[in-house]
Structures are given as C-alpha cells and as structure tokens.
Design a protein around this motif. Structure first.
Motif, PDB file in Angstrom:
ATOM      1  N   ASN A  11       0.859  -1.191   0.000  1.00  0.00           N
ATOM      2  CA  ASN A  11       0.000   0.000   0.000  1.00  0.00           C
ATOM      3  C   ASN A  11       0.891   1.234   0.000  1.00  0.00           C
ATOM      4  O   ASN A  11       1.079   1.884   1.026  1.00  0.00           O
ATOM      5  CB  ASN A  11      -0.919  -0.018   1.218  1.00  0.00           C
ATOM      6  CG  ASN A  11      -2.056   0.983   1.113  1.00  0.00           C
ATOM      7  OD1 ASN A  11      -2.039   1.873   0.270  1.00  0.00           O
ATOM      8  ND2 ASN A  11      -3.024   0.850   2.002  1.00  0.00           N
ATOM      9  N   THR A  50      -7.134   3.714   0.965  1.00  0.00           N
ATOM     10  CA  THR A  50      -8.185   2.866   1.506  1.00  0.00           C
ATOM     11  C   THR A  50      -8.491   1.707   0.561  1.00  0.00           C
ATOM     12  O   THR A  50      -8.196   1.764  -0.642  1.00  0.00           O
ATOM     13  CB  THR A  50      -9.463   3.690   1.735  1.00  0.00           C
ATOM     14  OG1 THR A  50     -10.488   2.851   2.278  1.00  0.00           O
ATOM     15  CG2 THR A  50      -9.975   4.279   0.425  1.00  0.00           C
ATOM     16  N   SER A  51      -9.096   0.690   1.103  1.00  0.00           N
ATOM     17  CA  SER A  51      -9.539  -0.444   0.279  1.00  0.00           C
ATOM     18  C   SER A  51     -10.976  -0.257  -0.201  1.00  0.00           C
ATOM     19  O   SER A  51     -11.492  -1.075  -0.965  1.00  0.00           O
ATOM     20  CB  SER A  51      -9.446  -1.745   1.088  1.00  0.00           C
ATOM     21  OG  SER A  51     -10.245  -1.667   2.260  1.00  0.00           O
ATOM     22  N   LYS A  58      -7.076   4.927  -3.725  1.00  0.00           N
ATOM     23  CA  LYS A  58      -7.184   3.543  -3.283  1.00  0.00           C
ATOM     24  C   LYS A  58      -5.791   2.921  -3.135  1.00  0.00           C
ATOM     25  O   LYS A  58      -4.830   3.376  -3.735  1.00  0.00           O
ATOM     26  CB  LYS A  58      -8.028   2.737  -4.289  1.00  0.00           C
ATOM     27  CG  LYS A  58      -9.496   3.172  -4.325  1.00  0.00           C
ATOM     28  CD  LYS A  58     -10.356   2.247  -5.159  1.00  0.00           C
ATOM     29  CE  LYS A  58     -10.028   2.333  -6.630  1.00  0.00           C
ATOM     30  NZ  LYS A  58     -10.944   1.496  -7.441  1.00  0.00           N
ATOM     31  N   SER A  59      -5.727   1.897  -2.335  1.00  0.00           N
ATOM     32  CA  SER A  59      -4.436   1.253  -2.055  1.00  0.00           C
ATOM     33  C   SER A  59      -3.825   0.679  -3.331  1.00  0.00           C
ATOM     34  O   SER A  59      -4.524   0.097  -4.170  1.00  0.00           O
ATOM     35  CB  SER A  59      -4.618   0.139  -1.021  1.00  0.00           C
ATOM     36  OG  SER A  59      -5.479  -0.865  -1.510  1.00  0.00           O
ATOM     37  N   GLU A  65      -9.035   4.718   6.500  1.00  0.00           N
ATOM     38  CA  GLU A  65      -8.689   3.378   6.971  1.00  0.00           C
ATOM     39  C   GLU A  65      -7.789   2.686   5.939  1.00  0.00           C
ATOM     40  O   GLU A  65      -7.996   2.828   4.725  1.00  0.00           O
ATOM     41  CB  GLU A  65      -9.938   2.535   7.202  1.00  0.00           C
ATOM     42  CG  GLU A  65     -10.772   2.983   8.383  1.00  0.00           C
ATOM     43  CD  GLU A  65     -11.888   2.004   8.695  1.00  0.00           C
ATOM     44  OE1 GLU A  65     -12.299   1.923   9.858  1.00  0.00           O
ATOM     45  OE2 GLU A  65     -12.333   1.311   7.757  1.00  0.00           O
ATOM     46  N   TYR A  66      -6.837   1.939   6.417  1.00  0.00           N
ATOM     47  CA  TYR A  66      -5.988   1.169   5.504  1.00  0.00           C
ATOM     48  C   TYR A  66      -5.231   0.116   6.287  1.00  0.00           C
ATOM     49  O   TYR A  66      -5.092   0.182   7.508  1.00  0.00           O
ATOM     50  CB  TYR A  66      -5.002   2.079   4.752  1.00  0.00           C
ATOM     51  CG  TYR A  66      -3.930   2.690   5.615  1.00  0.00           C
ATOM     52  CD1 TYR A  66      -2.753   2.002   5.904  1.00  0.00           C
ATOM     53  CD2 TYR A  66      -4.083   3.982   6.129  1.00  0.00           C
ATOM     54  CE1 TYR A  66      -1.755   2.559   6.686  1.00  0.00           C
ATOM     55  CE2 TYR A  66      -3.096   4.548   6.915  1.00  0.00           C
ATOM     56  CZ  TYR A  66      -1.934   3.843   7.202  1.00  0.00           C
ATOM     57  OH  TYR A  66      -0.956   4.396   7.990  1.00  0.00           O
ATOM     58  N   ARG A  88      -1.373  -2.104   5.644  1.00  0.00           N
ATOM     59  CA  ARG A  88      -0.183  -2.000   4.802  1.00  0.00           C
ATOM     60  C   ARG A  88       0.843  -3.021   5.267  1.00  0.00           C
ATOM     61  O   ARG A  88       1.115  -3.137   6.463  1.00  0.00           O
ATOM     62  CB  ARG A  88       0.387  -0.577   4.920  1.00  0.00           C
ATOM     63  CG  ARG A  88       1.562  -0.263   4.028  1.00  0.00           C
ATOM     64  CD  ARG A  88       1.925   1.201   4.189  1.00  0.00           C
ATOM     65  NE  ARG A  88       2.951   1.641   3.254  1.00  0.00           N
ATOM     66  CZ  ARG A  88       3.377   2.888   3.163  1.00  0.00           C
ATOM     67  NH1 ARG A  88       2.857   3.826   3.954  1.00  0.00           N
ATOM     68  NH2 ARG A  88       4.312   3.213   2.279  1.00  0.00           N
TER      69      ARG A  88
END
Length: 441
Positions: free
Chosen positions: A167, A172-173, A192-193, A427-428, A430
């Motif tokens: 990431n 974010t996903s 996006k990631s 939110e993420y 990695r």
C-alpha cells in the motif's frame, strides 16, 4: 698461637680482597652512570638505552633506573621507561623529577588514568615546589586532552535493499465513500491502495566527540532513498540530521538534541520537520533504567500550508538489559497544532504505547522487533465529512539480521500497519517486506 695468627692473616687478606672488588665494582658503576649521562646529554638515546640494557645487574638502583628510564622514553620505548621510573619512585618517593618522567611515560604508554592520578598526586601534595606543580599541571592537561581525543569515534554504514509495499500511498480499500449532504462518490485510483516493488538505499553516519570526561557531542546523519518500479510519483528521499550533547552525572545521562528532517517527494522538497528535545536516562542498576524526553518542533509543508503545524511531545519509558537481550516499554503523547485556521481540522493529539526488543539469538543472528498502538484524536471536524476524525493505528515490525562478518550483515525486514477510523476514507492496512545487505565501515 701460630694457628691464631694464621687465621687473622687469612681474614685480613679476604677483607682486603672484598674491599678491592667492591671498590672496583663501585668505580665501574660510577663510570657507567657517567657514560649514560654523557650519551643522554648528546641525545644519543638509543645508544644509551642499549648500553643500559646490558647491565641488568643494576636494576633497582635509583640513579641507574632514572637514566635507563630517560633513555628508554626518549628512544620511544615506553613500557621499560614506566617500569624504570616506577622503581625509582617506589624507592625515592620525593624524587619529583622522576615522578614527572613517570607521568610522561604513562602518557606515552597510553595509560592515561595512571598519568592523571600521578599528576594530581603531585599537584595536591604539600611539599613539591611550584615549578614541579606547574609541570604536573601541564602534563595533566596534556593527558586529559589525549584522553578526549582518544575517545573520538565515527562509524558509517550503507544498506541496499529490495522490497514490496502492499500500500504505497496508504490508500483505503473502499471503492466509494459517502459525503454528508452530497451522497456517494466513487474513489479514484490515486485514493485507493496500490502495491509496488521498490529499491532502497540507506546511509547512516555517526560521529562522537568527547568534550570532557563526562560530556560528549554526537552528530548523526540518516538518509533513505526509495525508488518504485511503477509509481514514480512516490519516489522519495528522507533524511534526518541530528546534533546531541550529553552529560553523565552520577547515574543520570542528561541530553539535549536538535533535529532537522527534510523529505523530498518525486525530486521536490515536500516538507521539513525541525525539533529540539531534552531528556534524561537514569540507571537504576546494571540491568534496569528509566528515561524520558520532551520535544518541541515545527512542521513546514512546501505544498499545502494547511498541513503546517507546531508540536510538542513527551515520552516516558523503562528499559531492561539482559544477558542476550534489551527490552523497553515507552509511552508517548504528542500534540500537533495547526499554524493557520484553515488547517485546524489537521490538528490532533496522538497517544501511544510501544514495546521494543533486541535479542541476540546467536553470535551471527540478531532479532529486532517492535510493536506499538496509537490513539489519534483530531481536534476539529473535517470540512468535508463534518465530523471529528478519530483513528487507531497498530504497528508491528521486525528485522532478522545475519552477521556474515564484522562489516557485512544480511537483513530481512517485515513491517505491518493497520489503521482504523470513524471515517472510512482514512482506513488502511499495509504490509512491507524487504531483503537488504548492510555494509558497515
């Protein structure tokens, strides 16, 4: 009667012979001293030392040892000079010139603590004349200067590695987000990631300069360069230059430190963080210690003034040194205040707790591991989502190091981050894994 007379005659003959031998020996000894003095006066030190070595039977005679010590010291042979002057001082403690030469010999032999001790003994003694004390003070200053210079040290290392970042942009996903009063919006690919491979180059340089017996100046440079295979817009160079002054007092090591950390993104200066910190490390015993520090600083963003901030941070922790490991637990608090009103939504408070372990698995294998958890509370509502943002961040990292030799180490690094937020856009998760080789010199 005849026997008695014969005995007396024999005794007189023996006594005369003994006196003759003693007188001859004394004449040889005095002659030797004269020859050594002459050679030394002519600065023929090596010849004097070689001649003195042939007459080991006179070792322990103060006059002989004195001349032997001078010739040895002037010839660059410090150890025999130390032994010679130690014998002189032991036999004649008030021979002050011999004590001065003993100090010089200790300095030449790099036995600086002994030189300092002898010099202070002369300086503080009541009987030596002023010229002796002045000479001792000069030698003490010379010894202490040499001691400080001997403590200088520097080290450097270069690390070259290759890795995969799942990431790169901390995206974010989610495929879409809901914005209050506006509805649902699809996210762009930039939000996006995105994963990519990268090459990494790291340089670390450290220099230590003793100021005195209790204080040290430390200068450090740490620079990272990341080059991604496809996402070149995230290529970056980050660096940190630090200067630290530390002072040991009893069981406490005090320090004050200044840091400058610029970040270049895709070849352009993106931001610069500058800070000053001060703190202390208190040694409870040989294994346990506690430490704390207070830091103040500023963050200047070259592209967006709303990201500029001023901050202060405080941390408190404890460490334990075992036979094959070092472990520490640290708590921290950081407050970031926006520099302009338009950036108030970026102001936040970060509270964290961290655990770190450095374990020597074997002479060649070493494991470094760290875990941390942060609570991040923003101070104003987000202008787009009309809600105060609240995040939580889990950090896990480890590095397995294999020491191929004293200079070369191979390393496997694993890093994981998981961030949750009340605003799904932020939110993420990695995961970064890399393999590298580090060369120290």
């Amino acid at each position: 009667m005849i026997k008695h007379a014969f005995f007396i005659l024999t005794l007189n003959i023996c006594t005369f012979s003994s006196l003759s031998v003693s007188a001859e020996s004394n004449i040889s000894y005095v002659k030797l001293l004269g020859e050594l003095q002459y050679l030394i006066s002519q600065k023929q030190y090596e010849e004097a030392y070689n001649k003195g070595k042939l007459h080991y039977e006179y070792l322990g005679e103060p006059d002989f040892d004195y001349l032997l010590g001078i010739s040895a010291l002037k010839s660059g042979v410090s150890a025999p000079a130390v032994f010679a002057f130690e014998r002189v001082v032991e036999d004649k403690p008030n021979w002050y010139e011999a004590r001065l030469y003993l100090i010089r010999s200790y300095i030449a032999a790099n036995n600086l603590p002994a030189a300092n001790s002898q010099a202070l003994a002369l300086i503080n003694a009541p009987k030596p004349p002023d010229r002796i004390k002045t000479a001792a003070q000069t030698l003490l200053a010379s010894s202490q200067t040499k001691q400080r210079l001997a403590g200088r040290a520097y080290s450097q290392s270069i690390e070259l590695g290759y890795g995969v970042d799942s990431n790169v942009n901390a995206g974010t996903s989610e495929e879409s987000i809901i914005i209050p009063n506006l509805g649902e919006f699809l996210l762009s690919e930039q939000s996006k990631s995105t994963d990519d491979n990268y090459a990494k180059l790291n340089y670390v340089g450290r220099y230590s300069h003793p100021v005195d017996q209790h204080s040290t100046l430390l200068i450090g440079v740490n620079a990272d360069w990341y080059k991604f295979d496809e996402l070149s817009q995230y290529d970056r160079i980050s660096s940190n230059v630090s200067a630290r002054y530390q002072h040991q007092r009893d069981k406490t090591l005090w320090h004050i430190q200044a840091n400058v950390a610029p970040l270049l993104l895709d070849g352009q200066l993106y931001r610069t963080e500058s800070s000053v910190s001060g703190g202390a490390n208190y040694q409870l015993n040989k294994q346990a210690s506690i430490f704390s520090a207070l830091t103040v600083g500023v963050m200047n963003n070259a592209f967006d003034d709303k990201l500029d901030n001023s901050f202060y941070a405080f941390n408190l922790g404890a460490g334990y040194l075992g036979k094959k490991s070092y472990q520490s637990v640290t708590t921290s608090f950081k407050n970031e205040s926006a520099n302009i009103d338009e950036g108030e939504f970026n102001a936040k408070q970060i509270t964290g707790i961290y655990y770190q372990a450095n374990v020597l698995l074997s002479p060649q294998w070493q494991l470094l591991a760290q875990s941390g958890y942060q609570w991040i509370e923003h101070q104003s509502e987000h202008p787009l989502f009309l809600e105060e943002r609240s995040d939580k961040l889990l950090i896990l990292s480890s590095k397995l190091k294999y020491l191929a030799n004293k200079n070369l180490a191979l390393q496997l690094g694993l890093n994981y981050q998981d961030k949750t937020s009340n605003l799904s856009l932020f939110e993420y998760d990695r995961f970064d894994t890399n393999l590298s080789a580090r060369y120290s010199f």
